[in-house]
Write an enzyme that holds these catalytic residues in place. Structure first.
Site, PDB file in Angstrom:
ATOM      1  N   CYS A  32     -26.235  87.769  23.205  1.00 61.92           N
ATOM      2  CA  CYS A  32     -25.417  87.143  24.233  1.00 61.92           C
ATOM      3  C   CYS A  32     -26.323  86.567  25.318  1.00 61.92           C
ATOM      4  CB  CYS A  32     -24.430  88.079  24.921  1.00 61.92           C
ATOM      5  SG  CYS A  32     -23.142  88.682  23.851  1.00 61.92           S
ATOM      6  N   ARG A  42     -29.961  83.801  21.501  1.00 64.79           N
ATOM      7  CA  ARG A  42     -29.527  85.161  21.818  1.00 64.79           C
ATOM      8  C   ARG A  42     -28.195  85.512  21.162  1.00 64.79           C
ATOM      9  NH1 ARG A  42     -32.241  87.151  26.352  1.00 64.79           N
ATOM     10  NH2 ARG A  42     -30.581  88.623  26.684  1.00 64.79           N
ATOM     11  N   TRP A  55     -22.820  86.983  20.911  1.00 65.49           N
ATOM     12  CA  TRP A  55     -23.182  87.704  19.688  1.00 65.49           C
ATOM     13  C   TRP A  55     -22.223  88.888  19.665  1.00 65.49           C
ATOM     14  CZ3 TRP A  55     -25.040  92.581  18.278  1.00 65.49           C
ATOM     15  CH2 TRP A  55     -25.638  92.672  17.013  1.00 65.49           C
ATOM     16  N   ASN A  81     -23.059  90.205  29.376  1.00 66.04           N
ATOM     17  CA  ASN A  81     -23.971  90.547  28.276  1.00 66.04           C
ATOM     18  C   ASN A  81     -24.171  92.054  28.355  1.00 66.04           C
ATOM     19  OD1 ASN A  81     -26.110  90.789  26.468  1.00 66.04           O
ATOM     20  ND2 ASN A  81     -27.641  90.110  27.949  1.00 66.04           N
ATOM     21  N   GLY A  82     -23.803  92.768  27.288  1.00 65.97           N
ATOM     22  CA  GLY A  82     -23.948  94.225  27.302  1.00 65.97           C
ATOM     23  C   GLY A  82     -22.723  94.868  26.685  1.00 65.97           C
ATOM     24  N   GLU A  91     -43.050  92.925   6.318  1.00 64.76           N
ATOM     25  CA  GLU A  91     -42.738  91.809   7.212  1.00 64.76           C
ATOM     26  C   GLU A  91     -42.387  90.551   6.396  1.00 64.76           C
ATOM     27  OE1 GLU A  91     -41.928  91.101  10.069  1.00 64.76           O
ATOM     28  OE2 GLU A  91     -42.511  89.046  10.476  1.00 64.76           O
ATOM     29  N   LYS A 120     -38.873  88.572   6.590  1.00 64.22           N
ATOM     30  CA  LYS A 120     -38.761  87.149   6.930  1.00 64.22           C
ATOM     31  C   LYS A 120     -37.798  86.441   5.984  1.00 64.22           C
ATOM     32  CE  LYS A 120     -39.838  86.657  10.184  1.00 64.22           C
ATOM     33  NZ  LYS A 120     -40.302  87.749  10.961  1.00 64.22           N
ATOM     34  N   GLU A 136     -34.146  87.644   6.448  1.00 62.94           N
ATOM     35  CA  GLU A 136     -33.540  87.186   7.701  1.00 62.94           C
ATOM     36  C   GLU A 136     -33.031  85.756   7.622  1.00 62.94           C
ATOM     37  OE1 GLU A 136     -35.629  88.914  11.669  1.00 62.94           O
ATOM     38  OE2 GLU A 136     -36.974  87.831  10.350  1.00 62.94           O
ATOM     39  N   HIS A 161     -42.875 104.462  -8.336  1.00 68.21           N
ATOM     40  CA  HIS A 161     -41.916 105.553  -8.073  1.00 68.21           C
ATOM     41  C   HIS A 161     -40.500 105.043  -7.865  1.00 68.21           C
ATOM     42  CE1 HIS A 161     -45.237 108.303  -7.924  1.00 68.21           C
ATOM     43  NE2 HIS A 161     -45.847 107.533  -7.032  1.00 68.21           N
ATOM     44  N   LYS A 172     -31.969  86.988  18.718  1.00 66.36           N
ATOM     45  CA  LYS A 172     -33.393  87.172  19.002  1.00 66.36           C
ATOM     46  C   LYS A 172     -33.653  88.388  19.885  1.00 66.36           C
ATOM     47  CE  LYS A 172     -37.658  85.144  19.502  1.00 66.36           C
ATOM     48  NZ  LYS A 172     -38.131  85.712  18.234  1.00 66.36           N
TER      49      LYS A 172
END
Ligand code: G6P
Length: 609
Positions: free
Chosen positions: A2, A27, A74, A100-101, A482, A486, A489, A505, A604
């Site tokens: 947000c 955001r 968001w 926002n929150g 990572e 990527k 995402e 395994h 983000k």
């Protein structure tokens, strides 16, 4: 997570709000809206989807007014819809606010307000705030009504509120979600971060938790929740407008991948004394003697920053001799972490606002540990709340999938290894070697980036696959994780990152001709073992793309495709090996026609737990 923006002053508010929303879109982008006040008339517009949808909807409508608030969402409570989009309002359409929150006790509050006759028009937690302010406004002035409301609220917020009956005033308040106040010559622009502010002014005030500001076109009064006026320092933003633009690249992500040599250069500039084999870290000067006695380091972080921390563990233990544990910040605070005064807790965070990481740092402080930060955003909450730290200086990162912040974090971790190592047993010779090799990294990164076209071809070749296994050992194990993150995402394909040795395994059961493996197989201390792992994949008809060291012709015969990176010190290899994985993920996703800068469901800066 947000983004909020607001303006009060002499200019037209709407263009500032719309531009601000676009800059804050990373955001959150499932719906957006604004309210603009013109005298006692308030116009509100909302649209589901990205900010462009809102722009289409207003379609150059003339909405005048010098005061306004806006929000890009968001979703947390209530699905993305126009009803749930901000700004939210009270019953009498007098109070409008963006938030926002999360308001944790909204259910109780809503229940009581409904009993008192308030009619709710959304499923959000936020809306209770507007109704509570309305309720208090019946007895006390606007500002006092906001104070009383906030006293009843449990949770986190960055808030901007306007009131039809106070058309010359914008009230903002912060608790747990960032808020920055930009000081212009003819007004104020407020936002969740500096991105919307930088084009109007470089003078900002960072609000702290528990602070509220009453802003008019000419002045602002900041008070804390004890109702005491606080004197705040005006800080200078060191990012330029150009840095926050795409500079001709089709996506921020590609621009940021390409900027990595410069970002790493900026991260190490002035901090590496190659001739002496040491790192000078000004931000750690005050705690330097405590760090000399340090027995243990606990790194807390999330997402990509977590994987940077994992690489850091290998560096710090092998070369600095400091026991290092790495934890997901979200787990750390709910365990019983065993910390003492010889432990430092290091937060790694690009944004400096990630709620889980911030909470972990606060918990560590409670337990008496020294807290440190590796943070990119200057003035962010984590940077301000830690005892000491190192800024990345990587410049603004806008693409939701982190790239240049990651390699910058790795370079800072290498500097920290040098710093702590040279305080301990690391020899001058070893210190000098690390310093020399680190100084070379930006140049070597450029040579990897020069292969962008070939990497794009490899990504195109594998475009039909919808599962990938990413494998690496030792320093490259976190890079495998990572790399998988990527592609997950931004492409929404399934990818698993694993330590190479663990493949047998479990994940080996997945391998067949339709399940390709990205194998990081650089010439280092675990090279031979990695080759054996590749043989095991090939023996099961798995396709293999290898990231290998330049000059390694042997590997070419074993695998389907190879991307070469130059040789460097083993501990610095991740700074190079991750680059092809970023480019592979980028081109793979772009090939699917996806919006790589704003992948679905992600944000983000995750300022909720
Ligand atoms: C979000 C972002 C990731 C990022 C993570 C941690 O999940 O989508 O790209 O790595 O947050 O963010 P931070 O700002 O703390 O590094």
């Amino acid at each position: 997570m947000c983004g909020i923006v607001g303006y009060i002053g002499k200019r037209e508010a709407l263009p500032i709000l719309m531009d601000g929303l676009k800059r804050l879109e990373y955001r959150g982008y499932d719906s957006a809206g604004f309210s603009v006040a013109n005298g006692d008339r308030i116009v509100t517009e909302k649209a589901v989807g990205k900010v462009a949808e809102l722009e289409n909807k207003i379609n150059e409508k003339d909405i005048p007014g010098n005061l306004g608030i806006a929000h890009t969402r968001w979703a947390t409570h209530g699905k993305p819809s126009e009803r749930n989009a901000h700004p939210h309002r009270d019953c009498s359409k007098k109070i409008f606010l963006v938030h926002n929150g999360i308001i944790e006790n909204y259910k109780e509050l809503k229940h009581d307000l409904e009993k008192a006759g308030h009619k709710f028009s959304s499923e959000t937690d936020t809306e209770v705030l507007a109704h509570l302010i309305e309720e208090y406004s019946k007895q006390v002035p606007f500002e006092e009504a906001v104070w009383r409301t906030l006293a009843h609220v449990r949770g986190t917020y960055g808030l901007a509120i306007i009131d039809r009956e106070n058309p010359q005033k914008l009230i903002i308040a912060r608790n747990g979600s960032p808020l920055v106040l930009g000081v212009m010559d003819d007004g104020y622009v407020i936002a969740s971060d500096v991105a919307p502010i930088v084009r109007y002014t470089d003078r900002v005030i960072y609000l702290d938790d528990g602070e509220m500001a009453e802003v008019t076109g000419q002045s602002c009064k900041i008070t804390n929740f004890k109702r005491k006026k606080v004197k705040k320092e005006i800080s200078k933003i060191d990012w330029s407008v150009e840095e926050a633009e795409k500079k001709g690249y089709p996506h921020f992500m590609l621009k940021e991948i390409m900027e990595q040599p410069e970002a790493v250069e900026n991260s190490i500039r002035g901090r590496l004394v190659v001739g002496e084999g040491i790192a000078k870290l000004g931000g750690l000067r005050d705690v330097s003697e405590r760090l000399r006695r340090l027995k243990r380091l606990v790194i807390v972080s999330c997402g990509t920053s977590y994987y940077a921390g994992l690489v850091g563990k290998y560096m710090l233990e092998e070369y600095a001799g400091v026991r290092t544990d790495v934890e997901h910040a979200s787990e750390f605070r709910y365990r019983k972490p065993l910390l003492d005064e010889n432990t430092a807790v290091l937060a790694i965070s690009q944004s400096g606002e990630t709620a889980d990481t911030l909470a972990a740092i606060r918990e560590a402080k409670n337990k008496g540990a020294i807290t440190l930060g590796i943070v990119n955003v200057v003035g962010s909450t984590i940077a301000r709340e830690t005892d000491a730290g190192v800024y990345n200086h990587a410049g603004p990162e806008i693409g939701v999938a982190s790239t240049k912040a990651f390699t910058s974090q790795l370079s800072i971790l290498a500097l920290l290894t040098l710093f702590l190592g040279r305080q301990r047993e690391m020899s001058f010779v070893m210190g000098k070697r690390i310093a020399e090799e680190l100084a070379e990294i930006p140049k070597l990164m450029k040579s990897v980036l020069n292969q962008a076209d070939e990497i794009k071809k490899v990504a195109e070749k594998y475009s039909k696959y919808s599962n990938f296994l990413y494998l690496g050992r030792k320093y490259n194990y976190p890079i495998a994780m990572e790399g998988a993150l990527k592609i997950k995402e931004i492409s929404y394909v399934h990818a698993e990152g694993y330590p190479f040795g663990e493949m047998k395994h479990g994940p080996i059961a997945l391998i067949d001709k339709n399940f390709p493996t990205m194998a990081i197989a650089t010439k280092d201390s675990v090279y031979e073992k990695t080759l054996s792992g590749i043989q095991e994949v090939k023996a099961r008809s798995g396709k293999v793309i290898a990231i290998a060291t330049k000059g390694d012709r042997e590997i070419q015969k074993m695998v389907d495709d190879v991307i070469y990176i130059p040789k460097t010190l083993e501990m610095l290899t991740p700074l190079l090996s991750v680059v092809p994985l970023q480019l592979f993920a980028y081109h793979f996703a772009v090939g699917k026609g996806l919006d790589v800068d704003k992948p679905r469901n992600l944000a983000k800066s995750v300022t909720v737990e």
